[in-house]
Design a protein around this motif. Structure first.
Motif, PDB file in Angstrom:
ATOM      1  N   SER B  11       0.845  -1.197   0.000  1.00 42.65           N
ATOM      2  CA  SER B  11       0.000   0.000   0.000  1.00 42.65           C
ATOM      3  C   SER B  11       0.875   1.240   0.000  1.00 42.65           C
ATOM      4  N   PHE B  12       0.337   2.289  -0.595  1.00 46.92           N
ATOM      5  CA  PHE B  12       1.010   3.593  -0.615  1.00 46.92           C
ATOM      6  C   PHE B  12       0.222   4.547   0.263  1.00 46.92           C
ATOM      7  N   ASN B  13       0.799   4.991   1.349  1.00 47.13           N
ATOM      8  CA  ASN B  13       0.132   5.903   2.275  1.00 47.13           C
ATOM      9  C   ASN B  13      -1.295   5.446   2.579  1.00 47.13           C
ATOM     10  N   GLY B  14      -1.436   4.167   2.885  1.00 48.46           N
ATOM     11  CA  GLY B  14      -2.755   3.658   3.244  1.00 48.46           C
ATOM     12  C   GLY B  14      -3.602   3.204   2.068  1.00 48.46           C
ATOM     13  N   PHE B  15      -3.210   3.565   0.846  1.00 51.17           N
ATOM     14  CA  PHE B  15      -3.981   3.127  -0.312  1.00 51.17           C
ATOM     15  C   PHE B  15      -3.444   1.785  -0.809  1.00 51.17           C
ATOM     16  N   PRO B  16      -4.293   0.744  -0.793  1.00 49.84           N
ATOM     17  CA  PRO B  16      -3.769  -0.568  -1.186  1.00 49.84           C
ATOM     18  C   PRO B  16      -3.635  -0.684  -2.706  1.00 49.84           C
ATOM     19  N   ALA B  17      -2.403  -0.769  -3.189  1.00 54.12           N
ATOM     20  CA  ALA B  17      -2.171  -0.896  -4.629  1.00 54.12           C
ATOM     21  C   ALA B  17      -2.150  -2.362  -5.030  1.00 54.12           C
ATOM     22  N   LEU B  18      -1.669  -3.228  -4.147  1.00 54.94           N
ATOM     23  CA  LEU B  18      -1.713  -4.675  -4.384  1.00 54.94           C
ATOM     24  C   LEU B  18      -2.314  -5.332  -3.150  1.00 54.94           C
ATOM     25  N   GLY B  35      -4.613  -5.475 -17.489  1.00 50.09           N
ATOM     26  CA  GLY B  35      -5.586  -4.908 -16.563  1.00 50.09           C
ATOM     27  C   GLY B  35      -5.777  -3.428 -16.826  1.00 50.09           C
ATOM     28  N   PRO B  36      -6.866  -2.872 -16.300  1.00 49.08           N
ATOM     29  CA  PRO B  36      -7.125  -1.456 -16.546  1.00 49.08           C
ATOM     30  C   PRO B  36      -6.130  -0.574 -15.798  1.00 49.08           C
ATOM     31  N   SER B  37      -6.148   0.689 -16.129  1.00 49.30           N
ATOM     32  CA  SER B  37      -5.244   1.654 -15.507  1.00 49.30           C
ATOM     33  C   SER B  37      -5.461   1.680 -13.999  1.00 49.30           C
ATOM     34  N   GLY B  38      -4.369   1.682 -13.259  1.00 47.18           N
ATOM     35  CA  GLY B  38      -4.463   1.762 -11.807  1.00 47.18           C
ATOM     36  C   GLY B  38      -4.693   0.437 -11.119  1.00 47.18           C
ATOM     37  N   SER B  39      -4.651  -0.677 -11.870  1.00 45.23           N
ATOM     38  CA  SER B  39      -4.939  -1.972 -11.252  1.00 45.23           C
ATOM     39  C   SER B  39      -3.722  -2.550 -10.542  1.00 45.23           C
ATOM     40  N   GLY B  40      -2.575  -1.911 -10.664  1.00 46.21           N
ATOM     41  CA  GLY B  40      -1.407  -2.366  -9.907  1.00 46.21           C
ATOM     42  C   GLY B  40      -0.365  -3.105 -10.724  1.00 46.21           C
ATOM     43  N   LYS B  41      -0.455  -3.035 -12.047  1.00 41.54           N
ATOM     44  CA  LYS B  41       0.479  -3.782 -12.900  1.00 41.54           C
ATOM     45  C   LYS B  41       1.909  -3.293 -12.732  1.00 41.54           C
ATOM     46  N   THR B  42       2.082  -1.974 -12.824  1.00 38.71           N
ATOM     47  CA  THR B  42       3.434  -1.424 -12.689  1.00 38.71           C
ATOM     48  C   THR B  42       3.983  -1.699 -11.295  1.00 38.71           C
ATOM     49  N   THR B  43       3.143  -1.538 -10.292  1.00 40.03           N
ATOM     50  CA  THR B  43       3.589  -1.777  -8.922  1.00 40.03           C
ATOM     51  C   THR B  43       4.104  -3.205  -8.763  1.00 40.03           C
ATOM     52  N   LEU B  44       3.374  -4.166  -9.292  1.00 40.42           N
ATOM     53  CA  LEU B  44       3.797  -5.566  -9.196  1.00 40.42           C
ATOM     54  C   LEU B  44       5.143  -5.774  -9.902  1.00 40.42           C
ATOM     55  N   ASP B 161       7.457  -2.954 -18.974  1.00 38.96           N
ATOM     56  CA  ASP B 161       6.267  -2.192 -18.598  1.00 38.96           C
ATOM     57  C   ASP B 161       5.702  -1.498 -19.831  1.00 38.96           C
ATOM     58  N   GLU B 162       4.611  -1.994 -20.304  1.00 42.28           N
ATOM     59  CA  GLU B 162       3.985  -1.476 -21.525  1.00 42.28           C
ATOM     60  C   GLU B 162       5.021  -1.150 -22.588  1.00 42.28           C
ATOM     61  N   PRO B 163       5.719  -2.180 -23.039  1.00 42.14           N
ATOM     62  CA  PRO B 163       6.855  -1.916 -23.932  1.00 42.14           C
ATOM     63  C   PRO B 163       6.444  -1.248 -25.245  1.00 42.14           C
ATOM     64  N   THR B 194       0.588  -4.825 -20.109  1.00 46.13           N
ATOM     65  CA  THR B 194      -0.087  -4.188 -21.231  1.00 46.13           C
ATOM     66  C   THR B 194      -1.518  -3.902 -20.802  1.00 46.13           C
ATOM     67  N   HIS B 195      -2.158  -2.921 -21.422  1.00 48.12           N
ATOM     68  CA  HIS B 195      -3.595  -2.894 -21.230  1.00 48.12           C
ATOM     69  C   HIS B 195      -4.311  -3.078 -22.555  1.00 48.12           C
ATOM     70  N   ASP B 196      -3.541  -3.634 -23.495  1.00 48.71           N
ATOM     71  CA  ASP B 196      -4.118  -3.970 -24.790  1.00 48.71           C
ATOM     72  C   ASP B 196      -4.396  -5.472 -24.817  1.00 48.71           C
TER      73      ASP B 196
HETATM   74  N1  LIG Z   1       4.482   5.916  -5.592  1.00 49.85           N
HETATM   75  C1  LIG Z   1       3.162   5.873  -5.397  1.00 49.85           C
HETATM   76  N2  LIG Z   1       2.580   6.609  -4.431  1.00 49.85           N
HETATM   77  C2  LIG Z   1       1.247   6.565  -4.222  1.00 49.85           C
HETATM   78  N3  LIG Z   1       0.389   5.812  -4.937  1.00 49.85           N
HETATM   79  C3  LIG Z   1       0.890   5.061  -5.916  1.00 49.85           C
HETATM   80  C4  LIG Z   1       2.301   5.043  -6.211  1.00 49.85           C
HETATM   81  N4  LIG Z   1       2.512   4.194  -7.242  1.00 49.85           N
HETATM   82  C5  LIG Z   1       1.299   3.708  -7.574  1.00 49.85           C
HETATM   83  N5  LIG Z   1       0.323   4.213  -6.787  1.00 49.85           N
HETATM   84  C6  LIG Z   1      -1.106   3.884  -6.843  1.00 49.85           C
HETATM   85  O1  LIG Z   1      -1.244   2.490  -6.897  1.00 49.85           O
HETATM   86  C7  LIG Z   1      -2.219   2.108  -7.832  1.00 49.85           C
HETATM   87  C8  LIG Z   1      -1.628   1.148  -8.850  1.00 49.85           C
HETATM   88  O2  LIG Z   1      -0.695   1.861  -9.632  1.00 49.85           O
HETATM   89  P1  LIG Z   1       0.094   1.205 -10.836  1.00 49.85           P
HETATM   90  O3  LIG Z   1       1.047   2.205 -11.331  1.00 49.85           O
HETATM   91  O4  LIG Z   1       0.654  -0.103 -10.398  1.00 49.85           O
HETATM   92  O5  LIG Z   1      -1.065   0.973 -11.883  1.00 49.85           O
HETATM   93  P2  LIG Z   1      -0.990   0.366 -13.362  1.00 49.85           P
HETATM   94  O6  LIG Z   1      -1.805  -0.862 -13.354  1.00 49.85           O
HETATM   95  O7  LIG Z   1       0.427   0.258 -13.779  1.00 49.85           O
HETATM   96  O8  LIG Z   1      -1.755   1.490 -14.199  1.00 49.85           O
HETATM   97  P3  LIG Z   1      -1.425   2.056 -15.666  1.00 49.85           P
HETATM   98  O9  LIG Z   1      -1.983   1.103 -16.633  1.00 49.85           O
HETATM   99  O10 LIG Z   1      -2.175   3.356 -15.690  1.00 49.85           O
HETATM  100  O11 LIG Z   1       0.060   2.235 -15.764  1.00 49.85           O
HETATM  101  C9  LIG Z   1      -2.737   3.375  -8.470  1.00 49.85           C
HETATM  102  O12 LIG Z   1      -3.985   3.683  -7.890  1.00 49.85           O
HETATM  103  C10 LIG Z   1      -1.725   4.421  -8.112  1.00 49.85           C
HETATM  104  O13 LIG Z   1      -2.338   5.663  -7.903  1.00 49.85           O
END
Ligand SMILES: Nc1ncnc2c1ncn2[C@@H]1O[C@H](COP(=O)(O)OP(=O)(O)OP(=O)(O)O)[C@@H](O)[C@H]1O
Ligand SMILES: [Mg+2]
Lengths: 284, 354
Positions: B11-18, B35-44, B161-163, B194-196
């Motif tokens: 989680s980022f500052n209390g927001f659960p990303a994964l 997955g759609p934007s914001g689903s946590g792909k980049t974070t993973l 990441d979305e090459p 990818t989100h394609d």
């Molecule tokens: N450094 C960070 N600080 C705070 N929140 C973050 C941070 N990185 C990611 N998040 C939040 O975590 C969630 C997942 O982000 P992530 O970048 O993994 O999404 P994504 O699936 O890669 O989206 P996209 O397709 O738009 O790239 C998002 O809601 C984002 O706002």
């Protein structure tokens, strides 16, 4: 004016999507002429009354040579010191969060805002042998105020904001992912800094260095109180100019001025060339 | 290299990303994170690369826990979405970076580095551009430099990441086929974001569909496309029409239609949604049995005729696809009344009644 600009631009104008090259170049040339070149040409013409030998005579005076050496030497060392510590200050201000960060940030500009005489008197007070800082160094046998070291301290003081403010926006804009790329390729922190970050901020660092140096060479007010102004030891060139003026030796004063002008111009030109080289990847 | 992620939470500052991600990839596998934007792909992906650290969960490379290893020690090649090239270095210097920063005792001699860089540049088809700076390259070329740079350290794992995100459709297609071949030749274990969905379906051995910090389903392209585990996966992969329905003992009632829903033999009169793909909607004559709808718009260009219809019952818009030259094509005209039937649907009970 535009005709001049057009003829000037003939060889080096590149097609650009931004209009107004001719007009802006013409304006810039005219503006610089009036604001910078005109007074400077008066300065250059003045020592002409001395003739070549008279001019060289002024220069070869050991007191003048010592003053020039001190002014440029101390300015250069001060700029180097400021480049190093200014980089650290800017880095900390951009990269880290800490209490009272805003206040520290505002403090950086103070040497800029303070009337130079005020800065000079306070510096002289605290670095004097019986001052706060001076008394700490005295037992070690180091005297700061009223020596060339004092000159250096004053020049470091006034030059700091230039380096910090030149670097801050560039550090702010650095791409975090580029650093991460370096790390994931196995670079250490130091390698990342030296090979990736430093080259990216080098042009801005050089700008800060050049500004700090230029300001230090011409600095007068904050230096004379702490310098002690002993001929041949701690007398700076701008002070010598003032002394000559007070003795109604206008041509002599202008001669020193011309030398400072030429030397500063050459050094700034050199810095500019290095800067250009450090930006070589941006053009083409 | 096999990768196993087990209950990754971040989680980022209390927001659960994964929120508890389980994922594994075996040696030689090419896995897409979709997955759609914001689903946590980049974070993973960043957690796998060691650029970010999980709050809890385990991460194993070849069965060994890598939690304590920094990004530089994991031997992972990471290709950033926006390339993140070193602007002040030439293409060749970019590619050789990972070799040049090795500790002195492991660093190959300069001649060897030069040779490897040349080979890599040939591999990514940039052999004449070694002396250029990134600013002098096209987007696709920059992408390939980023790839060559990541491959230079001979990674066991390649993370992308979305090459192809910033490239036009044609270059995208070429590059992704080429990347797949490269992956096979080098026997890498690769994960790409990818989100394609088309890209994921075409390229990957397995697809992990993510939503809201979780993996909804993971399986081969055929599995996730033909047997989507959740309503989300069904909707995300390809176009889908949503119709409210009731599910009862293996049958779904959509309006007056009764359709087979063999996945839910146990449900008794539950509410849910039925999904139907546009090409599974059958348009019939207004007098025939089915759901009554009015034709709104017709798009003739493309591989099939696309028809937008509004259901009379509730005004919901549906999309249908009719092959060019089929008899149904005769029936459709703007504002005309038709009936809709379907043979193939996929029903999901509402969360509350499931
Ligand atoms: N450094 C960070 N600080 C705070 N929140 C973050 C941070 N990185 C990611 N998040 C939040 O975590 C969630 C997942 O982000 P992530 O970048 O993994 O999404 P994504 O699936 O890669 O989206 P996209 O397709 O738009 O790239 C998002 O809601 C984002 O706002
Ligand atoms: Mg992302």
């Amino acid at each position: 004016m535009t005709a001049l600009a057009t003829s000037l631009s003939g060889g080096f104008k590149r097609p650009s999507v931004l209009p107004g090259f001719g007009l802006t170049l013409g304006f810039a040339v005219a503006y610089l002429s009036i604001i910078v070149l005109l007074p400077l040409s008066a300065l250059v013409l003045r020592p002409a009354t001395l003739g070549i030998s008279g001019f060289l005579g002024v220069l070869m005076d050991s007191r003048v040579l010592a003053a020039l050496r001190l002014s440029f030497g101390a300015a250069f060392i001060a700029a180097v010191v400021n480049a190093f510590f200014g980089l650290i200050v800017a880095w900390v201000l951009v990269r880290y969060d800490f209490p009272f960060k805003r206040i520290v940030d505002a403090l950086v500009d103070l040497p800029f805002a303070l009337p130079t005489a005020v800065a000079g008197i306070s510096l002289a007070t605290i670095y004097a042998p019986n001052g706060w800082v001076g008394s700490l160094f005295k037992p070690l046998g180091i005297e700061i105020a009223f020596t060339p070291l004092g000159v250096l301290v004053a020049l470091i003081f006034i030059g700091l904001p230039f380096v910090v403010r030149s670097l801050q926006p560039v550090l702010q804009d650095l791409d975090k992912e580029v650093e991460e790329a370096a790390v994931s390729l196995g670079a250490s922190r130091w390698q990342t800094f030296r090979l990736v970050i430093l080259p990216a901020i080098l042009p801005a660092l050089l700008t800060g260095f050049a500004l700090a140096f230029a300001r230090a060479v011409g600095e007068y007010g904050s230096v004379i109180f702490i310098a002690g102004n002993m001929p041949l030891v701690s007398e700076i060139a701008p002070l010598l100019i003032v002394i000559k003026l007070e003795q109604f030796d206008y041509a002599g004063a202008a001669a020193i001025g011309v030398i400072m002008l030429a030397a500063s111009f050459l050094i700034l030109l050199l810095i500019n060339l290095v800067q250009r080289w450090s930006r070589r990847h941006e053009e083409h | 290299m096999t990768i196993t992620a087990d209950g990754i939470y971040k989680s980022f500052n209390g927001f659960p990303a994964l929120r508890g991600v389980n994922l594994s990839a075996s040696r030689g596998e090419f896995v897409a994170l979709l997955g759609p934007s914001g689903s946590g792909k980049t974070t993973l992906l960043r957690i796998l690369a060691g650029l970010e650290f999980a709050d809890s969960g385990r991460l194993l490379f070849n069965g060994r826990d890598v939690a304590s290893q920094g990004a530089g020690e994991r031997n992972v090649g990471f290709v950033f979405q926006h390339y993140a090239l070193f602007k002040h270095m030439t293409v060749a210097e970019n590619v050789s970076f990972g070799l040049r920063v090795k500790p002195r005792d492991k660093r190959p001699p300069k001649a060897v580095i030069d040779k490897q860089v040349n080979e890599l540049l040939r591999l990514v088809q940039l052999d004449r551009l070694g002396d250029r700076y990134p600013s002098q390259l096209s987007g696709g070329q920059r992408q390939r430099v980023a790839l060559a740079r990541a491959l230079a350290i001979q990674p066991a794992v390649l993370l992308l990441d979305e090459p192809f995100g910033a490239l036009d459709a044609k270059v995208r297609k070429e590059l992704r086929r080429w990347l797949r071949r490269l992956h096979d030749d080098m026997q890498l274990t690769s994960l790409f974001v990818t989100h394609d969905q088309e890209e994921a379906l075409e390229l990957a051995d397995r697809i992990a569909v993510m939503s809201d910090g979780r993996i909804e389903q993971i399986g081969t392209p055929a599995e996730v496309y033909q047997r989507p585990a959740t309503a989300f996966v069904y909707e995300f992969l390809g176009n889908a029409n949503r119709l409210p329905c009731r599910i009862d003992r293996g049958r779904a009632m959509v309006g007056s239609l009764v359709l087979p829903a063999p996945e839910h033999p146990e449900l008794r009169d539950a509410t849910g949604v039925a999904f139907v793909r546009p090409h599974d909607l059958i348009i019939g004559d207004a007098r025939a049995e089915g759901l009554e709808a009015r034709v709104r718009q017709i798009f003739v260009a493309g591989p099939a005729i696309r028809v937008e219809l509004a259901l009379l019952a509730n005004g919901e818009m549906l999309e249908a696809e009719v092959p060019h030259g089929s008899p149904a094509g005769e029936l459709i005209a703007p504002d005309k009344l038709v009936t809709l039937t379907m043979t193939k649907i996929r029903a999901f009970p509402d969360a509350a009644t499931a």
